[in-house]
Design an enzyme around this catalytic site. Sequence first.
Site, PDB file in Angstrom:
ATOM      1  N   LYS A 114      38.781  57.281  27.808  1.00 18.11           N
ATOM      2  CA  LYS A 114      39.417  58.490  28.348  1.00 18.11           C
ATOM      3  C   LYS A 114      39.041  58.761  29.794  1.00 18.11           C
ATOM      4  O   LYS A 114      39.881  59.213  30.584  1.00 18.11           O
ATOM      5  CB  LYS A 114      39.087  59.726  27.506  1.00 18.11           C
ATOM      6  CG  LYS A 114      37.617  59.920  27.214  1.00 18.11           C
ATOM      7  CD  LYS A 114      37.324  59.531  25.810  1.00 18.11           C
ATOM      8  CE  LYS A 114      35.877  59.606  25.456  1.00 18.11           C
ATOM      9  NZ  LYS A 114      35.655  59.215  24.076  1.00 18.11           N
ATOM     10  N   GLU A 199      25.265  61.154  22.101  1.00 18.50           N
ATOM     11  CA  GLU A 199      24.675  60.039  22.843  1.00 18.50           C
ATOM     12  C   GLU A 199      23.242  60.378  23.246  1.00 18.50           C
ATOM     13  O   GLU A 199      22.874  61.550  23.308  1.00 18.50           O
ATOM     14  CB  GLU A 199      25.478  59.807  24.137  1.00 18.50           C
ATOM     15  CG  GLU A 199      26.951  59.606  23.950  1.00 18.50           C
ATOM     16  CD  GLU A 199      27.295  58.181  23.544  1.00 18.50           C
ATOM     17  OE1 GLU A 199      26.465  57.291  23.769  1.00 18.50           O
ATOM     18  OE2 GLU A 199      28.378  57.984  22.989  1.00 18.50           O
ATOM     19  N   LYS A 214      39.987  64.394  28.444  1.00 16.82           N
ATOM     20  CA  LYS A 214      41.020  64.442  27.399  1.00 16.82           C
ATOM     21  C   LYS A 214      42.098  65.473  27.748  1.00 16.82           C
ATOM     22  O   LYS A 214      43.289  65.239  27.524  1.00 16.82           O
ATOM     23  CB  LYS A 214      40.361  64.756  26.054  1.00 16.82           C
ATOM     24  CG  LYS A 214      39.472  63.595  25.588  1.00 16.82           C
ATOM     25  CD  LYS A 214      38.542  64.011  24.469  1.00 16.82           C
ATOM     26  CE  LYS A 214      37.706  62.842  23.979  1.00 16.82           C
ATOM     27  NZ  LYS A 214      36.614  63.249  23.078  1.00 16.82           N
TER      28      LYS A 214
HETATM   29  N1  NAP Z   1      32.443  55.706  19.867  1.00 17.33           N
HETATM   30  C1  NAP Z   1      33.456  56.493  19.594  1.00 17.33           C
HETATM   31  O1  NAP Z   1      33.502  57.151  18.555  1.00 17.33           O
HETATM   32  C2  NAP Z   1      34.593  56.579  20.567  1.00 17.33           C
HETATM   33  C3  NAP Z   1      35.683  57.434  20.273  1.00 17.33           C
HETATM   34  C4  NAP Z   1      36.776  57.478  21.145  1.00 17.33           C
HETATM   35  C5  NAP Z   1      36.750  56.706  22.293  1.00 17.33           C
HETATM   36  N2  NAP Z   1      35.660  55.915  22.575  1.00 17.33           N
HETATM   37  C6  NAP Z   1      35.702  55.118  23.794  1.00 17.33           C
HETATM   38  O2  NAP Z   1      35.742  53.745  23.419  1.00 17.33           O
HETATM   39  C7  NAP Z   1      35.047  52.962  24.382  1.00 17.33           C
HETATM   40  C8  NAP Z   1      33.979  52.144  23.666  1.00 17.33           C
HETATM   41  O3  NAP Z   1      33.063  53.035  23.073  1.00 17.33           O
HETATM   42  P1  NAP Z   1      31.928  52.496  22.064  1.00 17.33           P
HETATM   43  O4  NAP Z   1      31.330  53.717  21.474  1.00 17.33           O
HETATM   44  O5  NAP Z   1      32.501  51.458  21.190  1.00 17.33           O
HETATM   45  O6  NAP Z   1      30.894  51.846  23.077  1.00 17.33           O
HETATM   46  P2  NAP Z   1      29.587  50.996  22.703  1.00 17.33           P
HETATM   47  O7  NAP Z   1      29.261  51.143  21.255  1.00 17.33           O
HETATM   48  O8  NAP Z   1      28.550  51.353  23.702  1.00 17.33           O
HETATM   49  O9  NAP Z   1      30.038  49.476  22.948  1.00 17.33           O
HETATM   50  C9  NAP Z   1      30.433  49.035  24.189  1.00 17.33           C
HETATM   51  C10 NAP Z   1      30.774  47.579  24.106  1.00 17.33           C
HETATM   52  O10 NAP Z   1      31.320  47.178  25.368  1.00 17.33           O
HETATM   53  C11 NAP Z   1      30.707  45.975  25.756  1.00 17.33           C
HETATM   54  N3  NAP Z   1      30.767  45.842  27.217  1.00 17.33           N
HETATM   55  C12 NAP Z   1      30.274  46.671  28.161  1.00 17.33           C
HETATM   56  N4  NAP Z   1      30.580  46.204  29.387  1.00 17.33           N
HETATM   57  C13 NAP Z   1      31.267  45.064  29.195  1.00 17.33           C
HETATM   58  C14 NAP Z   1      31.847  44.114  30.068  1.00 17.33           C
HETATM   59  N5  NAP Z   1      31.778  44.245  31.395  1.00 17.33           N
HETATM   60  N6  NAP Z   1      32.473  43.038  29.544  1.00 17.33           N
HETATM   61  C15 NAP Z   1      32.555  42.869  28.192  1.00 17.33           C
HETATM   62  N7  NAP Z   1      32.026  43.747  27.301  1.00 17.33           N
HETATM   63  C16 NAP Z   1      31.392  44.832  27.814  1.00 17.33           C
HETATM   64  C17 NAP Z   1      29.302  46.054  25.219  1.00 17.33           C
HETATM   65  O11 NAP Z   1      28.755  44.762  25.209  1.00 17.33           O
HETATM   66  P3  NAP Z   1      27.303  44.454  24.545  1.00 17.33           P
HETATM   67  O12 NAP Z   1      27.562  44.497  23.068  1.00 17.33           O
HETATM   68  O13 NAP Z   1      26.988  43.117  25.051  1.00 17.33           O
HETATM   69  O14 NAP Z   1      26.408  45.551  25.026  1.00 17.33           O
HETATM   70  C18 NAP Z   1      29.565  46.649  23.850  1.00 17.33           C
HETATM   71  O15 NAP Z   1      29.933  45.649  22.934  1.00 17.33           O
HETATM   72  C19 NAP Z   1      34.516  53.943  25.414  1.00 17.33           C
HETATM   73  O16 NAP Z   1      35.423  54.037  26.472  1.00 17.33           O
HETATM   74  C20 NAP Z   1      34.468  55.266  24.665  1.00 17.33           C
HETATM   75  O17 NAP Z   1      34.599  56.378  25.516  1.00 17.33           O
HETATM   76  C21 NAP Z   1      34.612  55.837  21.746  1.00 17.33           C
END
Ligand code: NAP
Length: 426
Positions: A114, A199, A214
Amino acid sequence: MSRLSSTNLAVSALAASLAAPLRVGLIGFGCVGQGLYDILRQRPGFGAEIRRIAVKNPGKPRSLPVEAFSFQADELLHDPELDVLVEVIDDAREAFRLVSTALRQGRRVVTANKAMVAQHLPELIALEREFGGTLLYEAAVCGSIPVIRTLDAYFGQEPLRSVSGIVNGSSNYVLTRMGQDASEYAVALVEAQQQGFAETDPTLDMAAFDPRSKAVILAAHAYGALLQPEQVLNLGIENVSATDIAYAAVAGQKIKVVAGLYLLPDQQLTVLVTPQLVDPTSPLYAVDDEFNGVVIEAEFAGPQFLRGRGAGGHPTGSAVLADLAALRANQRYAYAKLAQPELTYTTDLEIEIYLRTDDELLLDQLGFTDITEEADEDGYIVGFVPLDALIQHRDRLRTAGAFIARTGNVRPATHATEVLEAASAV
Ligand SMILES: NC(=O)c1ccc[n+]([C@@H]2O[C@H](COP(=O)([O-])OP(=O)(O)OC[C@H]3O[C@@H](n4cnc5c(N)ncnc54)[C@H](OP(=O)(O)O)[C@@H]3O)[C@@H](O)[C@H]2O)c1
């Protein structure tokens, strides 16, 4: 060739394209990426397979063998065998580089980021239109709640009086705990972090930067307004105390962080993301814990209420799954309201607030135009202040330890007594 046989050919081509599994390149394998992977494994009949996965850190323990991963997201960008890229990384700057590059290639892309979408939406729409790709991002707002496609498709032609919602599950969880346990903010925050609902660095959620992103995305689909996030007031809950929760409870209300988009007279729009005193008559009153909820007040349809899980691997993966299905059916956002007569974005309003502070200078700086309630011993004051003053002093409000909640009343800056109905509804 007869018209009938060419129609048959077109139908067969469509059927074949629907039958061929969508080859997905997944960038990011954290909470959302793993959630999507898990969902697709449980739904083999869906017709999408994750062909490649890119992550960042080679040394990190994973739930899949290391051979399953690429450590260079650019490899996926250059793989012509992939039909769709799903970008779910936690780095907004890098996400923009990846998504904009993919759109320049005319690719089909899904993102959940977002902050990235809110910051770059005009450019992303332009890239989509210039190069013929598609960008969908249902997961970016309210996780599993289908609010973007509802606003974009269903309400694409209908004027909306307001869209107001609890769009951040972390702050809602903290406020719910404080209301139920009479606990202080710091205690409730630690509990939210322990439960995985907040977080380690809670700033984006608690200082309302996340719900502001959002709100900016919702404004594009609900009103055709392309706003920069900085234009929108965001006040958070880092300074909320048990005293504030008790103040609300005495009046039978709850404090919720509400992202409110309001259509005002003369085709004016305003957007506010702040804590708000919410009555039991509002559907948002009962949206507790980590849940999200959105009320849409439509001109002809009347009020509608959507409620569901706004975060987490499976709920957010569910939104990505819906976007994959939409891409397979060649759907894209219509952004119908971008083509309609432009609204004027206004902050020339007065907002009624509950303010608790012991900082006298702050009271002067905000410039109350009308005081409706004052309780010296508890250190709070209720009254109208110019919205522009809140925007100007929002950082100082944060550092000065002040807490603000809107009452819901909004009026034009120049007509001191007329309350604007659309903006007063939650
Ligand atoms: N979590 C939620 O409930 C939620 C809800 C709505 C939206 N979102 C959005 O969804 C996105 C992901 O959130 P998340 O919670 O899944 O994050 P997360 O658990 O911190 O995971 C992030 C992932 O991205 C990978 N990554 C980071 N930089 C990278 C790069 N340059 N190249 C390739 N991979 C990379 C990380 O790699 P490593 O595994 O190697 O660290 C990890 O696997 C964010 O934008 C967040 O705002 C999340």
